[in-house]
Enzyme design. Structure first.
Site, short mmCIF file in Angstrom:
data_model
loop_
_atom_site.label_atom_id
_atom_site.label_comp_id
_atom_site.label_asym_id
_atom_site.label_seq_id
_atom_site.Cartn_x
_atom_site.Cartn_y
_atom_site.Cartn_z
N HIS A 22 1.00 -1.33 -0.15
CA HIS A 22 0.01 -0.10 0.02
C HIS A 22 0.91 1.16 0.02
O HIS A 22 1.97 1.30 0.51
CB HIS A 22 -1.05 0.04 1.21
CG HIS A 22 -0.23 0.15 2.46
ND1 HIS A 22 0.34 -1.14 3.09
CD2 HIS A 22 -0.02 0.97 3.37
CE1 HIS A 22 0.79 -1.01 4.22
NE2 HIS A 22 0.65 0.62 4.47
N ARG A 41 9.87 -2.34 1.92
CA ARG A 41 9.59 -1.22 0.96
C ARG A 41 9.39 -1.78 -0.54
O ARG A 41 10.17 -2.56 -0.94
CB ARG A 41 10.71 -0.05 1.10
CG ARG A 41 10.67 0.47 2.43
CD ARG A 41 11.69 1.49 2.56
NE ARG A 41 12.00 1.85 3.84
CZ ARG A 41 12.73 1.35 4.50
NH1 ARG A 41 13.32 -0.07 4.46
NH2 ARG A 41 12.67 1.68 5.90
#
Length: 154
Positions: A22, A41
């Site tokens: 997200h 990440r």
């Protein structure tokens, strides 16, 4: 290109399980997550991106986002119902002249202010400010504003 573009209205939320990437494009969000040691990440950052681990962890499944809206309890607390029992997120909106709210709990909690100038016990909160309340310690909200409450389920 592979993420759903979702525009939440104030007070709305999303629950994203483990392995679902997200990103925030703008606005203010309150994010809470279960105890974990695997924040990865996906990109768009100068920080390290572990591509091999990311490909191993990410769930590549199409799914429509399920927008959550809080359910009001008799106490005035608005609870976000999630499909897990590791934590609970709720919201308290304190109007001018509202009675104090007793949030004393057998569980530890974090109170995070997003609007107004409420007080947690004798501590003044401002937007972006938060306070940790240990399990069993008195916790009372007064004043006006919006406070999100993160706690564990006991």
């Amino acid at each position: 290109m592979l993420l759903n573009h979702v525009q939440l209205q104030p007070g709305e939320a999303l629950f994203l399980g483990a392995g679902v990437p997200h990103a925030y494009l703008g606005g203010l969000g309150v994010e809470i997550m279960a105890n974990s040691d695997n924040v990865l990440r996906c990109g768009l950052t100068p920080k390290h991106v572990d591509v091999d681990e990311l490909l191993r962890i990410v769930r590549f499944e199409a799914a429509a986002p399920d927008i959550l809206r809080p359910e009001a309890a008799a106490s005035g607390e608005e609870i976000y119902d999630t499909p897990i029992d590791e934590f609970r997120l709720s919201r308290h909106t304190l109007a001018p002249g509202a009675a104090p709210r007793d949030l004393t709990s057998d569980a530890p909690q974090i109170l995070a202010c997003t609007a107004g100038a409420p007080r947690a016990n004798d501590l003044a909160l401002t937007p972006g400010g938060s306070v940790f309340v240990p399990a069993g310690e008195n916790a009372e909200l007064t004043g006006t504003g919006t406070v999100f409450r993160a706690t564990v389920v006991v």
